[in-house]
Write a protein that holds these residues in place. Structure first.
Motif, PDB file in Angstrom:
ATOM      1  N   UNK A  77      50.578 -82.707  -6.505  1.00 16.19           N
ATOM      2  CA  UNK A  77      51.649 -82.690  -7.502  1.00 16.19           C
ATOM      3  C   UNK A  77      52.339 -84.036  -7.558  1.00 16.19           C
ATOM      4  N   UNK A  78      52.486 -84.664  -6.397  1.00 16.54           N
ATOM      5  CA  UNK A  78      53.134 -85.980  -6.373  1.00 16.54           C
ATOM      6  C   UNK A  78      52.375 -86.964  -7.236  1.00 16.54           C
ATOM      7  N   UNK A  79      51.049 -87.015  -7.057  1.00 18.17           N
ATOM      8  CA  UNK A  79      50.251 -87.928  -7.867  1.00 18.17           C
ATOM      9  C   UNK A  79      50.314 -87.553  -9.334  1.00 18.17           C
ATOM     10  N   UNK A  94      51.414 -79.857 -14.306  1.00 17.16           N
ATOM     11  CA  UNK A  94      52.534 -80.671 -13.818  1.00 17.16           C
ATOM     12  C   UNK A  94      52.539 -82.036 -14.473  1.00 17.16           C
ATOM     13  N   UNK A  95      51.360 -82.560 -14.827  1.00 11.45           N
ATOM     14  CA  UNK A  95      51.345 -83.892 -15.425  1.00 11.45           C
ATOM     15  C   UNK A  95      52.056 -83.909 -16.763  1.00 11.45           C
ATOM     16  N   UNK A  96      52.002 -82.781 -17.467  1.00 10.36           N
ATOM     17  CA  UNK A  96      52.501 -82.787 -18.841  1.00 10.36           C
ATOM     18  C   UNK A  96      53.957 -83.241 -18.918  1.00 10.36           C
ATOM     19  N   UNK A 434      44.144 -84.809 -23.686  1.00 12.47           N
ATOM     20  CA  UNK A 434      43.147 -84.409 -22.694  1.00 12.47           C
ATOM     21  C   UNK A 434      43.468 -83.114 -21.968  1.00 12.47           C
ATOM     22  N   UNK A 435      44.745 -82.724 -21.890  1.00 10.54           N
ATOM     23  CA  UNK A 435      45.073 -81.549 -21.073  1.00 10.54           C
ATOM     24  C   UNK A 435      44.380 -80.273 -21.529  1.00 10.54           C
TER      25      UNK A 435
END
Lengths: 500, 325, 220
Positions: A77-79, A94-96, A434-435
Motif C-alpha cells: 500500500x505504501x508503494x 489504493x493507487x486511485x 489502466x486501473x
C-alpha cells in the motif's frame, strides 16, 4: 462466550511471549521493507523469506510468516500511495486516490489513514475469527462455481464504477483486461491461447508484470513528459498525520470497509480480492460528491485499505479451520505448516490449540506492530518524495527490475515490464485508464474458470446462474449496480457513452 | 550451437568459467531449482531434504522456485545450466515422466539430458470422493461409475498436474470417461469436492489426508503396495480389488547432463544420508511420504525409473488425447 | 460529417477528437489481432465451452467499443493527442533490457552474455535509465548507481538471502581463495560505496538549490 475468552487468553499467552513478540516484530518489519519494493506483493515476499523461518518452532515460524504477510500488504500500500505502483491486486484501488493524495502533498495523511484503518479492521477481524471462525467456514462451502461467476460479474461492474472518465473507455479497458487474462494455456483442454509460441507465456501474463509495466513504468514515462507538474509534490508536504477532520471523514468508510472485507475474505478462491473494489464502489456511491473520487478523496483510501486488511485476516479462516488455502498466500502458509510438521486441517483447532489461538492472537499483535513500525516511518517516506525526480526515477526503475526478477527469477518477466510500460504509456496518451484493465485482468481468470466450470457441471444450462439463489441475487445486484452507474451519465449527458 | 562470448568492461574477464577446483566441492552454496510454487508437496520435500543435505555438504542448499508450465519451465532452466554441481533440481513424476507426452515442444529429454542423483521421497496417490457419493468402498465406487458413466465428473488441478495425470491413468485402468473438471490448483479442487460439487479425484496423500481424517471427504483406496501410516484405515488398491492401479508421485534430485561423477556421488551420498536421518524421516513420514529403499536410492535406479515412467505415461496420456498444445 | 471551417483551432478537419480516433483504432486493431490469434481454437458449445469462446466474445466486445469510439471521434469534440516523446520511452526500455540481459546468463542466437549479476545490472539500469530525463547529469547518476547498488546487494543478497545473482562467478575467481560468497559480496559492496563517495566528493562543492535545472558548467 466464556469459551471465547479462555481461548483468547490462551492465544495471547502464546502470542505475547517474548520470543513470539520479537518474531512478530521482525516479520512485520521485514515484510514491510520487502513489500515496499515495487511490484513485490505478499506472495513473492513470503516465498522469498520462507527459508528464514526454518530454524524456528512451528508457532513462532507461523507468527513470523503472518507478520511478513501483513507487513508486505502494508508495504504494498505504501508503494501504491507514494509511487502509484500496486504490488498486489488489492493495492490497485489504493493507487486511485492514494497517489492523488500524495501528489497533493497529503502523502502522510494517506499513509496514516491507511495504517490506522488497517489496524482497526485487523482488530475487528481478529475478534470475528475468534468468535465465528468455525461457523463461517460453512459459508464458504455454499459458494460453488455459479456463485463465484456471479460474484466476479459483480466485481466487473465495480470496475466500471471505479472509472474516473469516459465509461465507454472504461468498459473497453475492462474487456481488454479480461482478454489479456485468457492468454496462456487453457485450463480445461491444455491448448495454447494467444501465446505466440513463446514458452514464458504458457502460464499467462503475471499480474505483477502487468501492474508494474502499466502502472509503474508508464507512470515514469508520463512524468518524464510533464516536468512542470511533478515538482509540485515536493513543495507542499504539509501535515504528516491525519487530523480530526480526516478522521471524521474516514471513520464510516473504515467501518463499512471492514465489514465488506471481512465477509469477502472468507470465500475461498480469492474472494478477498474483491473487498477493496467493493468498498471503493460503495464509498463512491454513498459520497455526497462522487466527483472527488479519483482526485484524492480520503474515503477512497480509508475504505479499501480497511477492506484489504480485514480480508487478509479473515482469509486465514478457511486455512485454519478447514486446511484449505483460499488463495496463493495461504497456500504458502500451508506449505510452511507442513514443513514444520503441522498437518493443516480441521484437527488443528483441537490438536494444536496453542497454535490455532496463538496465531489468531498474534494477528492482532501483528497489526499493532504494523502501526508502531509504520507511523514513525511516514515522515521518512514523505521526505523521500523530496528527492529530485530525475534521480528518483532511475532508482525506482532499478527497484522495479529487482522486484520483478525476484518473483520468478525470469529475465523475460523484466523485459515484459518494459513492453507493458510502453503499452501503458500509449493507453494514457489515448485517454484510457489502466486501473479498470488491471481489474478486468484479475477478475478475468476467475470469471472464465468459474463460468466454464459451472456450465460443465450444469451440462450447458445457463439457468443454473439464476436458479441457484445466491448466484441469482449476486447477478441481480450486479445488474442494478450497473444501471445505477450508467444512469447519471446517460441522464446528465456528462461523459456520453453513445451519441445517438 | 556456436556462441560468441561478449567481452565487456575492462578488468572483468567474462568467459564462462568452469574452472572450479572440483576436489573441494562444494565451495559455495548450491542452488536447487524447485519447478513449482513454494509451499506445494514437491517444494516441501525439497526443503526438508535440502535442509539436511546442507549440513552434510557443509554448504547451504538454496531453494529457487521457478514455477510454470507444469514444472517444465524450471526443469528446462536446470537442464541448461552449468554442469558444475552448483545447480541441481527436484523433478518429479510429472516433469520427468509425463512431460514428454503432455508438452510436444518440450526442450529436454528426461532420460538423456540429466545426471540423475537419486530418489527423494514419493507421495502415494489416494482415490477420494465427495462425502455424499453413493458408494462406501472401491468396489461400490467402480460399479456405480460403470453404471452411470455419463453422470460422473472428476476434478483435477489442471493439465500437467499430478491429479490430472494420475486421474487419466485411473480412468484408463477402470475404462470410464467421466467429465473432467479443471481447477487452478489442488486447493479449489478440494474445496469443491468438500462442497459435494464434484464427484471424485486422485491426488497426493499430502493434500488429501487432512480432509480424509477430518471426515470431509471419503477415501476409497491408496495406490501403493502397503497401507500408509498416515492413513491406516484406507485399503490399498490391491486389497480393494484394483491391483493394476499402482502409482506414486515420486520426487527425485537431478543434475544437468555432464556433471562430473565425483560430484554426483557426493550429492547422492548427502541425499542418502538425509533419508537415513531420524528427523528428516519423521518429517517425511508425517507428510505421508514414502521413503525409498536402499536399492532404490542409487543414480542408476533413478535412471531406470525415469525411462520406465516415460514409457508408462506416454501411451496413457496420448490415448486420452491429453496434451498441452 | 461536418465540413472543415476556418477557425481558431489548428485541427478542424472532419475528425473532432483525434484522441478518440487513435483510441478507437487501437481497440479495433487489438480486437482483430486477438481474433486472428485465436482463429485455430475451437469454440465448443455451451455445455463444454471451448478455449476459443470467451476470447472471441471479448474480442468482439473490444472491437465494438473501438467502433463506438471511432464514431464518437467524428461526432463529438474531444481532446487532441498529446505530444509524444521518444527519448523517455527509448532510454527506459533500453535500461530495462540492459538489466534483464545482464542479471543472468543470456543467449539469443549467436550472442551470449554471461551472467553478471546485480553489481552490473543495477548500475546499468540506473545510468541508462537516467538518460531518459532531459536534464540528466552524469555525476549524480553515477553516485546514485554506485551508492544504491551496494545497498541492494547487501540487503537482498546478504541479509535476506534472495536467490538473485549478485556478481559474476568469474569475479569470485579473482578473489583470494577461502573467502566465502558473503565476504566477497560485502567487500565488493564496500568498494562500490567507496567509489560512490569518491565520485561525489570529487564533484566539487556545487550546493546551489537548483537541482532540477540544467546546471551551468563551472567556469573557474
Amino acid at each position: 462466550m466464556g469459551d471465547l475468552v479462555s481461548n483468547l487468553s490462551l492465544g495471547f499467552g502464546v502470542a505475547l511471549s517474548f520470543q513470539n513478540l520479537g518474531l512478530a516484530f521482525l516479520g512485520c518489519l521485514v515484510g514491510t521493507l520487502i513489500g515496499v519494493l515495487p511490484g513485490v506483493g505478499p506472495i513473492a515476499t513470503i516465498a522469498m523469506l520462507l527459508p528464514i523461518t526454518f530454524g524456528l518452532d512451528p508457532v513462532g515460524a507461523l507468527i513470523m510468516l503472518a507478520g511478513i504477510y501483513y507487513g508486505a500488504q502494508y508495504g504494498g500500500s505504501t508503494t501504491a500511495i507514494l509511487v502509484n505502483i500496486p504490488g498486489e491486486a488489492t493495492s490497485v484501488v489504493t493507487t486511485l486516490d492514494g497517489h492523488q493524495m500524495a501528489r497533493q502533498g497529503r502523502a502522510g495523511i494517506a499513509l496514516g489513514i491507511a495504517a490506522i484503518g488497517s489496524f482497526f479492521a485487523g482488530t475487528v477481524a481478529t475478534v470475528v475469527i475468534a468468535a465465528l471462525g468455525a461457523p463461517l467456514t460453512s459459508l464458504a462451502l455454499i459458494f460453488g462455481p455459479a456463485e463465484y461467476f456471479s460474484l466476479m460479474v459483480m466485481g466487473l461492474v465495480f470496475a466500471v464504477v471505479l472509472a474516473r472518465g469516459s465509461i465507454l473507455k472504461a468498459i473497453a479497458m475492462i474487456l481488454v483486461g479480461v482478454l489479456l487474462s485468457t492468454v496462456g494455456l487453457d485450463l480445461e483442454t491444455g491448448e495454447e491461447r494467444m501465446t505466440l509460441g513463446l514458452p514464458f507465456l504458457i502460464d499467462g501474463i503475471d499480474f505483477a508484470v502487468l501492474a508494474m509495466g502499466v502502472f509503474g513504468i508508464a507512470e515514469i514515462l508520463r512524468n518524464l513528459d510533464h516536468t512542470e507538474t511533478r515538482d509540485v509534490v515536493r513543495q507542499a508536504i504539509g501535515r504528516l498525520l491525519p487530523n480530526r477532520e480526516d478522521f471524521r471523514q474516514s471513520y464510516k468508510p473504515v467501518l463499512r470497509g471492514t465489514f465488506i472485507g471481512a465477509i469477502l475474505g472468507i470465500l475461498p478462491g480469492n474472494g478477498a480480492v474483491l473487498g477493496p473494489f467493493a468498498s471503493y464502489t460503495i464509498e463512491k456511491k454513498l459520497a455526497k460528491d462522487p466527483s472527488r473520487f479519483g482526485r484524492g478523496a480520503i474515503e477512497g483510501v480509508a475504505g479499501p485499505e480497511s477492506a484489504n486488511n480485514a480480508g487478509a485476516q479473515t482469509s486465514f479462516i478457511p486455512l485454519l479451520t478447514l486446511g484449505i488455502p483460499p488463495n496463493a498466500v495461504m497456500a504458502l502458509m500451508v506449505g510452511a505448516m507442513t514443513i514444520h510438521g503441522i498437518v493443516p486441517g480441521p484437527q488443528v483447532m483441537t490438536r494444536n490449540p496453542e497454535l490455532f489461538w496463538g496465531m489468531i492472537a498474534s494477528m492482532w499483535v501483528g497489526n499493532l506492530m504494523l502501526l508502531v513500525i509504520n507511523l514513525p516511518m511516514v515522515g521518512m517516506w514523505v521526505r523521500l518524495l523530496k528527492v529530485p525526480y530525475h534521480l528518483m526515477f532511475p532508482a525506482i526503475l532499478m527497484f522495479c527490475c529487482i522486484g520483478i526478477y525476484s518473483i520468478n527469477s525470469l529475465p523475460t518477466d523484466v523485459m515484459f515490464i518494459g513492453f507493458f510500460g510502453i503499452v501503458g504509456y500509449l493507453l494514457i496518451k489515448f485517454g484510457f485508464e489502466p486501473a479498470p484493465m488491471l481489474l478486468g485482468f484479475v477478475l478475468g481468470k476467475l470469471l472464465e474458470e468459474n463460468l466454464r466450470r459451472a456450465l460443465i457441471l450444469s451440462r450447458g444450462s445457463l439457468e443454473t446462474f439464476i436458479d441457484r439463489p445466491v448466484s441469482g441475487v449476486l447477478l441481480l445486484v450486479a445488474v442494478v449496480l450497473l444501471v445505477v452507474a450508467l444512469l447519471p451519465s446517460i441522464r446528465k449527458g456528462r461523459d456520453e457513452v453513445f451519441t445517438e | 550451437m556456436k556462441k560468441i562470448a561478449l567481452t565487456l568492461a575492462a578488468g572483468l574477464a567474462l568467459a564462462a568459467t568452469g574452472a572450479q577446483a572440483q576436489g573441494n566441492y562444494p565451495q559455495r552454496p548450491i542452488t536447487m531449482i524447485v519447478p513449482f510454487a513454494a509451499g506445494g508437496p514437491t517444494d516441501v520435500i525439497a526443503r526438508i531434504v535440502g535442509d539436511h543435505m546442507s549440513r552434510t555438504l557443509g554448504q547451504q542448499i538454496v531453494i529457487e522456485n521457478v514455477a510454470g508450465a507444469g514444472g517444465t519451465t524450471g526443469i528446462t532452466r536446470g537442464a541448461q545450466s552449468q554442469p558444475d554441481g552448483y545447480t541441481i533440481m527436484m523433478g518429479h513424476m510429472g516433469t520427468h515422466g509425463a512431460a514428454p507426452a503432455l508438452y510436444p515442444n518440450l526442450k529436454y529429454d528426461p532420460a538423456k539430458d540429466f545426471a540423475p542423483i537419486g530418489l527423494a521421497a514419493g507421495t502415494p496417490i489416494v482415490i477420494v470422493a465427495k462425502k455424499d457419493f453413493p458408494a462406501n468402498d472401491l468396489k461400490g465406487f467402480l460399479d456405480y461409475m460403470k453404471a452411470n458413466a455419463d453422470k460422473v465428473n472428476m476434478a483435477h488441478a489442471g493439465v500437467g498436474s499430478v491429479s490430472h495425470s494420475t486421474g487419466i491413468f485411473f480412468n484408463s485402468v477402470v475404462k470410464v470417461k467421466p467429465t473432467m473438471v479443471a481447477y487452478r490448483g489442488t486447493g479449489p479442487a478440494l474445496n469443491d469436492l468438500m462442497a459435494n460439487t464434484v464427484d471424485y479425484m486422485t491426488d497426493q496423500i499430502v493434500n488429501v489426508a487432512p480432509q480424509i481424517l477430518g471426515g470431509n471427504i471419503k477415501a476409497y483406496a491408496i495406490a501403493t503396495p502397503e497401507r500408509s501410516p498416515a492413513l491406516p484405515n484406507v485399503p490399498t488398491t490391491k486389497e480393494a480389488g484394483l491391483p493394476d492401479y499402482e502409482v506414486s508421485a515420486w520426487n527425485a534430485v537431478f543434475a544437468p547432463k555432464g556433471t562430473p561423477p565425483e560430484i554426483v556421488a557426493k550429492l547422492n551420498d548427502a541425499l542418502v544420508k538425509s533419508l537415513d536421518d531420524e528427523n528428516t524421516r519423521k518429517r517425511l513420514l508425517d507428510l505421508g511420504g514414502v521413503i525409498p529403499s536402499k536399492e532404490e536410492r542409487t543414480p542408476a535406479a533413478l535412471q531406470k525409473l525415469v525411462e520406465s515412467e516415460v514409457a508408462r505415461w506416454t501411451p496413457v496420456l496420448k490415448a486420452a488425447g491429453a496434451s498441452a498444445e | 460529417m461536418s465540413m472543415s471551417e476556418e477557425g481558431g483551432r489548428d485541427r478542424r478537419g472532419p475528425v473532432r477528437s483525434p484522441q478518440n480516433l487513435a483510441a478507437g483504432l487501437s481497440l479495433v486493431f487489438l480486437a482483430g489481432l486477438a481474433l486472428w490469434l485465436t482463429r485455430g481454437l475451437s469454440q465448443g458449445h455451451l455445455n463444454a465451452m471451448g478455449p476459443g469462446m470467451l476470447p472471441d466474445w471479448l474480442a468482439y466486445g473490444v472491437g465494438l467499443c473501438g467502433i463506438a469510439l471511432l464514431v464518437a471521434a467524428f461526432l463529438k469534440d474531444g481532446e487532441p493527442l498529446e505530444a509524444w516523446s521518444l527519448r523517455g520511452p527509448f532510454f527506459v526500455v533500453v535500461a530495462i533490457l540492459a538489466f534483464a540481459v545482464t542479471i543472468r546468463p543470456f543467449s539469443l542466437g549467436p550472442v551470449a552474455i554471461p551472467g553478471l549479476g546485480m553489481i552490473v545490472a543495477g548500475p546499468l539500469a540506473i545510468i541508462i535509465g537516467g538518460y531518459a530525463a532531459p536534464e540528466v547529469q552524469l555525476r549524480p547518476l553515477l553516485v546514485l548507481a554506485f551508492g544504491l547498488t551496494p545497498f541492494c546487494m547487501v540487503l537482498f543478497g546478504d541479509l535476506l538471502n534472495l536467490p538473485i545473482p549478485v556478481f559474476p562467478q568469474s569475479l569470485a575467481g579473482l578473489m583470494p581463495d577461502g573467502w566465502s560468497q558473503k565476504t566477497i559480496l560485502r567487500v565488493l559492496a564496500a568498494l562500490m560505496a567507496v567509489a560512490a563517495v569518491v565520485i561525489h566528493i570529487s564533484g566539487g562543492r556545487r550546493k546551489d538549490g537548483k537541482i532540477d535545472v540544467v546546471t551551468q558548467p563551472e567556469e573557474i
